[in-house]
Design a protein around this motif. Structure first.
Motif, PDB file in Angstrom:
ATOM      1  N   ALA A  33       0.843  -1.193   0.000  1.00  0.00           N
ATOM      2  CA  ALA A  33       0.000   0.000   0.000  1.00  0.00           C
ATOM      3  C   ALA A  33       0.877   1.241   0.000  1.00  0.00           C
ATOM      4  N   MET A  34       0.276   2.357  -0.327  1.00  0.00           N
ATOM      5  CA  MET A  34       0.917   3.657  -0.194  1.00  0.00           C
ATOM      6  C   MET A  34      -0.095   4.650   0.341  1.00  0.00           C
ATOM      7  N   GLY A  35       0.411   5.774   0.815  1.00  0.00           N
ATOM      8  CA  GLY A  35      -0.509   6.776   1.337  1.00  0.00           C
ATOM      9  C   GLY A  35       0.221   8.027   1.788  1.00  0.00           C
ATOM     10  N   TRP A  36      -0.543   8.886   2.415  1.00  0.00           N
ATOM     11  CA  TRP A  36      -0.005  10.159   2.931  1.00  0.00           C
ATOM     12  C   TRP A  36      -0.504  10.462   4.339  1.00  0.00           C
ATOM     13  N   PHE A  37       0.382  11.054   5.115  1.00  0.00           N
ATOM     14  CA  PHE A  37       0.058  11.732   6.346  1.00  0.00           C
ATOM     15  C   PHE A  37       0.443  13.197   6.140  1.00  0.00           C
ATOM     16  N   ARG A  38       0.012  14.060   7.034  1.00  0.00           N
ATOM     17  CA  ARG A  38       0.439  15.452   7.013  1.00  0.00           C
ATOM     18  C   ARG A  38       0.643  15.952   8.431  1.00  0.00           C
ATOM     19  N   ARG A  45       1.164  14.616  13.580  1.00  0.00           N
ATOM     20  CA  ARG A  45       1.000  14.088  12.238  1.00  0.00           C
ATOM     21  C   ARG A  45      -0.346  13.361  12.146  1.00  0.00           C
ATOM     22  N   GLU A  46      -1.091  13.604  11.069  1.00  0.00           N
ATOM     23  CA  GLU A  46      -2.401  12.991  10.922  1.00  0.00           C
ATOM     24  C   GLU A  46      -2.539  12.281   9.584  1.00  0.00           C
ATOM     25  N   PHE A  47      -3.346  11.250   9.572  1.00  0.00           N
ATOM     26  CA  PHE A  47      -3.606  10.468   8.372  1.00  0.00           C
ATOM     27  C   PHE A  47      -4.385  11.289   7.361  1.00  0.00           C
ATOM     28  N   VAL A  48      -4.037  11.104   6.082  1.00  0.00           N
ATOM     29  CA  VAL A  48      -4.743  11.796   5.011  1.00  0.00           C
ATOM     30  C   VAL A  48      -5.433  10.804   4.079  1.00  0.00           C
ATOM     31  N   ALA A  49      -4.667   9.882   3.480  1.00  0.00           N
ATOM     32  CA  ALA A  49      -5.241   8.965   2.495  1.00  0.00           C
ATOM     33  C   ALA A  49      -4.359   7.732   2.369  1.00  0.00           C
ATOM     34  N   HIS A  50      -4.998   6.634   1.908  1.00  0.00           N
ATOM     35  CA  HIS A  50      -4.322   5.342   1.805  1.00  0.00           C
ATOM     36  C   HIS A  50      -4.889   4.594   0.612  1.00  0.00           C
ATOM     37  N   ILE A  51      -4.026   3.865  -0.103  1.00  0.00           N
ATOM     38  CA  ILE A  51      -4.494   3.052  -1.213  1.00  0.00           C
ATOM     39  C   ILE A  51      -3.795   1.699  -1.166  1.00  0.00           C
ATOM     40  N   THR A  52      -4.564   0.636  -1.296  1.00  0.00           N
ATOM     41  CA  THR A  52      -3.969  -0.698  -1.363  1.00  0.00           C
ATOM     42  C   THR A  52      -3.425  -0.920  -2.757  1.00  0.00           C
ATOM     43  N   TRP A  53      -2.302  -1.628  -2.824  1.00  0.00           N
ATOM     44  CA  TRP A  53      -1.610  -1.683  -4.109  1.00  0.00           C
ATOM     45  C   TRP A  53      -2.291  -2.603  -5.115  1.00  0.00           C
ATOM     46  N   ASN A  54      -2.716  -3.778  -4.669  1.00  0.00           N
ATOM     47  CA  ASN A  54      -3.312  -4.714  -5.611  1.00  0.00           C
ATOM     48  C   ASN A  54      -4.735  -4.322  -5.996  1.00  0.00           C
ATOM     49  N   ASP A  57      -8.032  -0.245  -3.320  1.00  0.00           N
ATOM     50  CA  ASP A  57      -9.009   0.263  -2.359  1.00  0.00           C
ATOM     51  C   ASP A  57      -8.468   1.532  -1.711  1.00  0.00           C
ATOM     52  N   THR A  58      -9.346   2.514  -1.538  1.00  0.00           N
ATOM     53  CA  THR A  58      -8.903   3.800  -1.007  1.00  0.00           C
ATOM     54  C   THR A  58      -9.603   4.139   0.305  1.00  0.00           C
ATOM     55  N   TYR A  59      -8.905   4.898   1.122  1.00  0.00           N
ATOM     56  CA  TYR A  59      -9.404   5.326   2.423  1.00  0.00           C
ATOM     57  C   TYR A  59      -8.959   6.775   2.626  1.00  0.00           C
ATOM     58  N   TYR A  60      -9.853   7.563   3.224  1.00  0.00           N
ATOM     59  CA  TYR A  60      -9.562   8.987   3.402  1.00  0.00           C
ATOM     60  C   TYR A  60      -9.905   9.453   4.805  1.00  0.00           C
ATOM     61  N   ALA A  61      -9.190  10.473   5.238  1.00  0.00           N
ATOM     62  CA  ALA A  61      -9.598  11.174   6.446  1.00  0.00           C
ATOM     63  C   ALA A  61     -10.891  11.920   6.147  1.00  0.00           C
ATOM     64  N   VAL A  62     -11.729  12.063   7.156  1.00  0.00           N
ATOM     65  CA  VAL A  62     -13.004  12.750   6.979  1.00  0.00           C
ATOM     66  C   VAL A  62     -12.782  14.172   6.464  1.00  0.00           C
ATOM     67  N   SER A  63     -11.727  14.805   6.923  1.00  0.00           N
ATOM     68  CA  SER A  63     -11.482  16.204   6.584  1.00  0.00           C
ATOM     69  C   SER A  63     -11.143  16.428   5.113  1.00  0.00           C
ATOM     70  N   VAL A  64     -10.728  15.370   4.396  1.00  0.00           N
ATOM     71  CA  VAL A  64     -10.347  15.541   2.997  1.00  0.00           C
ATOM     72  C   VAL A  64     -11.242  14.766   2.033  1.00  0.00           C
ATOM     73  N   LYS A  65     -12.115  13.920   2.556  1.00  0.00           N
ATOM     74  CA  LYS A  65     -12.952  13.101   1.696  1.00  0.00           C
ATOM     75  C   LYS A  65     -13.816  13.976   0.810  1.00  0.00           C
ATOM     76  N   GLY A  66     -13.849  13.649  -0.466  1.00  0.00           N
ATOM     77  CA  GLY A  66     -14.613  14.428  -1.429  1.00  0.00           C
ATOM     78  C   GLY A  66     -13.803  15.536  -2.081  1.00  0.00           C
ATOM     79  N   TYR A  95       3.671  13.920   4.043  1.00  0.00           N
ATOM     80  CA  TYR A  95       4.629  12.824   4.002  1.00  0.00           C
ATOM     81  C   TYR A  95       3.970  11.601   3.363  1.00  0.00           C
ATOM     82  N   CYS A  96       4.573  11.093   2.310  1.00  0.00           N
ATOM     83  CA  CYS A  96       4.055   9.863   1.747  1.00  0.00           C
ATOM     84  C   CYS A  96       4.736   8.671   2.402  1.00  0.00           C
ATOM     85  N   TYR A  97       4.093   7.523   2.307  1.00  0.00           N
ATOM     86  CA  TYR A  97       4.665   6.301   2.847  1.00  0.00           C
ATOM     87  C   TYR A  97       4.367   5.154   1.894  1.00  0.00           C
TER      88      TYR A  97
END
Length: 116
Positions: A33-38, A45-54, A57-66, A95-97
């Motif tokens: 997977a890869m994603g970002w915190f800020r 540091r807080e979570f922003v977004a995440h995507i599974t590699w295969n 699937d995506t996941y977002y913080a409520v503050s950035v969703k949409g 920061y990406c991871y």
């Protein structure tokens, strides 16, 4: 050793857009997977977004969703964060991871500043 290089940060007015990129290097490997915190000044540091590699699937913080969209280009082992309708409160170092096996690797961070 997975290495991450971020690009795409900068200064933008409120309501504007930016796209962050996070490219991996360091050999041939399979990511999970890869994603970002800020992290904003004086804040944790807080979570922003995440995507599974295969599956992509995506996941977002409520503050950035949409407003933010994370995507990946598997052939390049690169992830992207499209940020639209930016607000001053989105100002932070992003920061990406990359997750590989049981380890998380981090990029150097890129500054995003949104002026009001």
């Amino acid at each position: 050793q997975v290495q991450l290089v971020e690009s795409g940060g900068g200064l933008v007015q409120s309501g504007g857009s930016l796209r962050l990129s996070c490219a991996t290097s360091g050999g041939i490997f399979v990511l999970n997977a890869m994603g970002w915190f800020r992290q904003a000044p004086g804040k944790e540091r807080e979570f922003v977004a995440h995507i599974t590699w295969n599956g992509g699937d995506t996941y977002y913080a409520v503050s950035v969703k949409g407003r933010f969209t994370i995507s990946r280009e598997k052939a390049k082992n690169t992830a992207y964060l499209q940020m639209n309708s930016l607000k001053p409160e989105d100002t932070a170092v992003y920061y990406c991871y990359a997750d590989r096996g049981g380890a998380r690797h981090w990029g150097q961070g890129t500054q995003v500043t949104v002026s009001s």
